[in-house]
Enzyme design. Structure first.
Site: not given
Ligand code: EPZ
Length: 408
Positions: A13-14, A107, A112, A295, A387
């Site tokens: 998915k990701n 969320c 996030r 995850d 999802r």
């Molecule tokens: C991706 O989300 C995945 N989703 C998530 O999978 C996964 O948990 C996550 O990466 C971490 O591995 C998809 O790929 C569609 P991040 P993403 O930006 O990109 C903070 C699932 O279950 N952050 O790496 O949103 C954020 O709040 C989902 O399939 C900022 O502060 O994750 C988080 O605490 C859930 N500012 C951390 O970084 C930003 O601009 C990691 O977020 C961006 C992120």
């Protein structure tokens, strides 16, 4: 009861999500194969159509004709159902010089924010304003820049990879995310004519090009779905061959499962997982790839509720990813939350109960616990599950699990 047999992992998915949005970068017809049948994929295809692309799904492939982009807006309705919609920011800016995307809002698992995405796009020359809950991004010409990510954000790295591919000059992403999905996206962009090197490491260099060709790609297997089936085999003391599990995508999970007493043997196109009579307690601490994946935290916690001893699970990536704890407690698990850590005292006896899914991976952990619990567990709000897992109840039933879906 022990699960036995073989299961096939679907496309990731990701990885499929950013690849679908990358098709916006080329004014042609792209094909993406091995796409899983998931709600989030349907939402992404709907968003592409709303932007003006022609989309068609044939079996496990999706065709995207992105020759005509008629809109540059990702509406609140779409973004609130799937926050990964923010991944249209980079492609729309690069292709049209303009994007209007609803802020995703919080969320279940955390705030996030997307501040790092926006900071990176501003570094490439975009003007970003926020109004009425929307991000308005405009730029005449994207220009390469050096960008440092305070956090190795997966989505931020993906947005910037796509935007920088069509920027003028060189972009360097420092402290970039290193997930396998990032590597696939970079390879896919290079197959379109981009010039990216270093994906999979913390420093990625992108030399912008004038134009990109349409994409034709096969999505990699879903390492989180694979890990979930590996835990299903372990928690039931079963013996399952997980086709599509890729060892190098799962090193952290594999080493922790082996520490817990699980046997994991590489096979031709997957991993064979044999659960032990007795599970040993193991501490884990989630972190960015190649660390233990957040995850897989909820699923591993379900496993630890059955271990012979006490384990500690620390969640360092998201601030509120323990909502499965109170549901597992209803099944008799002994778990105490202490800040960002959970202390699990394993028990022989989980009991089935009516429980409620709160987010995608929490739903998976409740099903895993249900497989090992005495009598019946009823998981409600399984739209969360749909999802990210394709036909999970069918795949588990084929392994001997007594699981079925009832109309809600
Ligand atoms: C991706 O989300 C995945 N989703 C998530 O999978 C996964 O948990 C996550 O990466 C971490 O591995 C998809 O790929 C569609 P991040 P993403 O930006 O990109 C903070 C699932 O279950 N952050 O790496 O949103 C954020 O709040 C989902 O399939 C900022 O502060 O994750 C988080 O605490 C859930 N500012 C951390 O970084 C930003 O601009 C990691 O977020 C961006 C992120």
């Amino acid at each position: 009861m022990p699960l036995r047999g073989e299961v096939q992992v679907s496309g990731a998915k990701n990885s499929a999500l950013p690849l679908l949005f990358a098709t916006l970068l080329a004014d042609g017809i792209s094909e993406i194969h091995n796409i899983p049948e998931l709600r989030d994929i349907n939402t992404a295809v709907k968003l592409l159509s709303e932007l003006g692309a022609e989309t068609a799904r044939e079996a496990d492939s999706v065709r995207v004709d992105a020759r005509q982009i008629q809109s540059i807006e990702a509406s609140y309705d779409l973004v609130k159902t799937m926050r990964a919609s923010v991944l249209v920011l980079g492609p729309l800016l690069a292709r049209c010089g303009h994007a209007r995307v609803s802020l995703p809002g919080g969320c279940a698992i955390g705030a996030r924010p997307i501040n790092l995405h926006l900071k990176g796009l501003e570094a490439l020359g975009a003007t970003i304003t926020l109004d009425h809950g929307y991000v308005e991004a405009t730029v005449d010409t994207l220009r390469g820049a050096k960008i440092y990510f305070d956090i190795p954000t997966v989505g931020g790295t993906e947005n910037l990879l796509m935007a920088a591919s069509l920027a003028e000059g060189e972009t360097v992403l420092e402290n970039a995310a290193r997930e396998p999905e990032i590597v696939q996206l970079a390879e896919a962009l290079n197959s379109m004519g981009a010039e990216i090197e270093g994906a999979g490491t913390a420093i990625i260099r992108i030399r912008g090009v004038e134009k990109l060709q349409p994409l034709n790609v096969q999505v990699i297997p879903d390492r989180i779905e694979a890990g979930t089936f590996m835990i299903a085999a372990a928690i039931t003391g079963g013996d399952v061959l997980v086709h599509g599990a890729v060892q190098k995508h799962q090193e952290a999970l594999i080493s922790k499962m082996i520490e817990a007493g699980v046997k994991i043997a590489p096979e031709a196109d997957g991993l064979r997982v044999i659960g032990p009579e007795k599970l040993a307690p193991v501490d884990i601490r989630t972190s960015v790839f190649p660390g233990f994946p957040t995850d897989m935290q909820a699923q591993f916690m379900a496993l630890m509720t059955r271990a012979a001893g006490t384990s500690r699970i620390s969640e360092t990536v998201f601030e509120n990813r323990f909502m499965h704890v109170c549901e597992l407690q209803r099944m008799g698990a002994d778990i105490q939350i202490d800040g960002h850590s959970a202390i699990i005292r394993g028990t022989e006896h989980l009991t089935g109960a009516p429980v409620m899914a709160t987010d995608l991976r929490a739903s998976a952990s409740l099903i895993l616990a249900g497989l090992a619990a005495e009598n019946t567990t009823e998981v409600s709000r399984i739209y969360h599950l749909d999802r990210g897992y394709e036909k999970i109840e069918k795949k588990l039933a084929a392994l001997g699990a007594r699981i079925w879906r009832e109309q809600e």
